[in-house]
Motif scaffolding. Structure first.
Motif, short mmCIF file in Angstrom:
data_model
loop_
_atom_site.label_atom_id
_atom_site.label_comp_id
_atom_site.label_asym_id
_atom_site.label_seq_id
_atom_site.Cartn_x
_atom_site.Cartn_y
_atom_site.Cartn_z
N MET A 185 22.48 71.75 45.39
CA MET A 185 23.93 71.13 46.71
C MET A 185 24.26 71.76 47.10
N VAL A 186 24.63 71.39 48.12
CA VAL A 186 25.49 71.94 49.05
C VAL A 186 27.34 72.84 48.55
N GLN A 187 28.49 72.99 47.72
CA GLN A 187 29.32 72.56 47.31
C GLN A 187 30.43 72.69 48.89
N MET A 188 31.40 71.98 48.68
CA MET A 188 31.91 71.66 49.62
C MET A 188 33.25 71.10 48.90
N ALA A 189 33.76 72.28 49.39
CA ALA A 189 35.73 72.02 49.02
C ALA A 189 36.53 70.48 49.82
N LEU A 190 37.68 69.93 48.96
CA LEU A 190 38.09 68.87 49.61
C LEU A 190 39.42 69.63 50.41
N THR A 191 39.58 69.49 51.58
CA THR A 191 40.81 69.37 51.96
C THR A 191 41.93 69.24 51.03
N PRO A 192 42.69 70.24 51.17
CA PRO A 192 43.85 69.12 49.62
C PRO A 192 45.00 68.89 50.66
N LEU A 193 45.72 67.92 49.62
CA LEU A 193 47.04 66.87 50.20
C LEU A 193 48.11 68.07 50.51
N HIS A 203 43.96 78.86 31.22
CA HIS A 203 42.49 79.47 31.15
C HIS A 203 42.22 78.42 32.38
N HIS A 204 41.50 78.01 33.68
CA HIS A 204 40.34 77.31 34.22
C HIS A 204 41.54 75.26 34.40
N LEU A 205 42.51 75.79 34.11
CA LEU A 205 43.39 74.23 33.98
C LEU A 205 43.01 73.39 34.78
N CYS A 206 42.96 73.41 36.61
CA CYS A 206 42.93 72.28 37.92
C CYS A 206 41.48 72.29 37.60
N ALA A 207 40.85 74.00 37.18
CA ALA A 207 39.03 73.04 37.13
C ALA A 207 38.71 72.25 36.39
N THR A 208 39.42 72.70 34.83
CA THR A 208 38.95 71.62 33.80
C THR A 208 39.77 70.03 33.82
N GLU A 209 40.63 69.77 34.74
CA GLU A 209 40.99 68.50 35.08
C GLU A 209 39.85 68.38 36.13
N TYR A 210 39.98 69.00 36.68
CA TYR A 210 38.86 67.90 38.31
C TYR A 210 37.85 68.04 37.27
N PHE A 211 37.31 68.63 37.09
CA PHE A 211 35.56 68.77 37.03
C PHE A 211 35.73 67.07 36.05
N CYS A 212 36.58 67.59 34.57
CA CYS A 212 36.79 66.11 34.49
C CYS A 212 37.11 65.07 34.66
N HIS A 213 37.98 64.76 35.54
CA HIS A 213 37.95 63.51 36.45
C HIS A 213 37.25 62.84 36.87
N GLY A 261 33.77 69.21 45.65
CA GLY A 261 35.11 69.16 46.16
C GLY A 261 36.10 69.59 45.59
N MET A 262 35.94 70.73 44.34
CA MET A 262 36.69 71.65 43.90
C MET A 262 36.98 72.77 44.31
N PRO A 263 38.25 73.59 44.87
CA PRO A 263 38.37 74.38 45.62
C PRO A 263 37.72 76.04 44.42
N GLU A 264 37.54 76.90 45.49
CA GLU A 264 36.89 77.67 44.79
C GLU A 264 37.74 78.56 44.01
N GLU A 265 38.89 78.54 44.23
CA GLU A 265 40.49 79.40 43.79
C GLU A 265 40.20 78.81 42.55
N TRP A 266 39.59 77.61 42.05
CA TRP A 266 40.26 77.43 40.58
C TRP A 266 38.93 77.35 39.64
N PHE A 267 37.71 77.82 40.63
CA PHE A 267 36.59 78.31 39.86
C PHE A 267 35.63 79.14 40.34
#
Length: 263
Positions: A4-12, A48-58, A223-229
């Motif tokens: 799959m092609v990974q695409m980050a969401l535009t953040p609010l 470490h990786h808090l935002c990525a963890t929250e996003y991935f698990c949600h 949708g996860m920003p690359e900056e997080w992971f």
């Protein structure tokens, strides 16, 4: 499986932010965003990786049809990307909600399908090694126009996967254990006593992850920003999933539920 092609969401964009002490390890403030909604904000800090963890698990929980609270990547005025979950208003009184969750439904209020929801949530928490599930991670809200003359129906939504260890531990450490003294297991013991337990709901989650782990993991990154992971770390994680990482964790959790380690 087709890649799959990974695409980050535009953040609010955050238009106003205030630091608030919520008494939790990860949340650091409240923000109003360009959509007019208010969000509880989390940032990585030393975690470490808090935002990525929250996003991935949600995201994965949502794919598993767990009732996840709305979440989005947010951009602070200084450009920092943070994790946000919408404030739910109005919510049930905190003390009343705690009693309903830990003691069971009463003559005035009932939580719809709570036994199935928390049973499925426990199975998922064990797969992602989330050792810090609390009663206040279940948000209760009155269902409009669903109350009888004597009983008010409430719905539940989930927040907070920040303590999951799925990204913080190396692949060689899997399967990951959660100690009986952890908040997650202690809460499960209390809720099982108050509400019973649904083996079917828990097994549905385990079976879905076991059968579709590659799809779920790759889709949860959408949708996860690359900056997080880092993309390299992301690809390595997906390769580990392809090699059976989550399948081994599911087998470990299933065995633990069957032999009484987790229940």
């Amino acid at each position: 499986m087709k890649k799959m092609v990974q695409m980050a969401l535009t953040p609010l964009r955050v238009v106003e932010h205030r630091v608030v002490n919520f008494g939790t390890a990860h949340a650091f403030g409240r923000a109003q965003c360009e959509d007019g909604k208010y969000y509880i904000v989390k940032r990585g800090g030393i975690e470490h990786h808090l935002c990525a963890t929250e996003y991935f698990c949600h995201s994965m929980a949502d794919l598993l049809n767990l009732p996840i609270h709305q979440y989005k990547p947010l951009m602070m005025p200084d450009g920092e990307l943070v994790f946000g979950s919408t404030e739910q208003d109005p919510v049930l009184n905190e003390l009343l909600a705690y009693r309903l969750i830990t003691e069971g439904n009463n003559n005035q209020y009932k939580i719809e399908n709570f036994k199935e929801i928390y049973s499925a949530t426990l199975a998922f928490d064990l797969v992602i090694a989330n050792k810090d599930r609390h009663a206040n991670n279940f948000l209760l809200k009155e269902n409009p126009n669903s109350s009888s003359d004597t009983t008010t129906s409430t719905s539940v939504s989930l927040i907070d996967f920040g303590s999951a260890q799925i990204f913080t531990e190396p692949a060689t450490s899997f399967p990951l254990n959660i100690e009986k003294q952890s908040n997650t297991i202690r809460l499960a013991d209390k809720l099982r006593g108050a509400h019973g337990f649904s083996d079917n709901a828990a097994e549905r989650v385990l079976r879905t992850i076991d059968q579709s782990s590659e799809f779920l993991a790759e889709r949860a990154f959408f949708g996860m920003p690359e900056e997080w992971f880092d993309p390299v770390d992301r690809e390595q994680f997906l390769e580990n999933v392809k090699g059976g990482l989550l399948k081994r964790q599911v087998e470990f959790v299933r065995n633990g539920m069957e032999n009484g380690v987790f229940l």
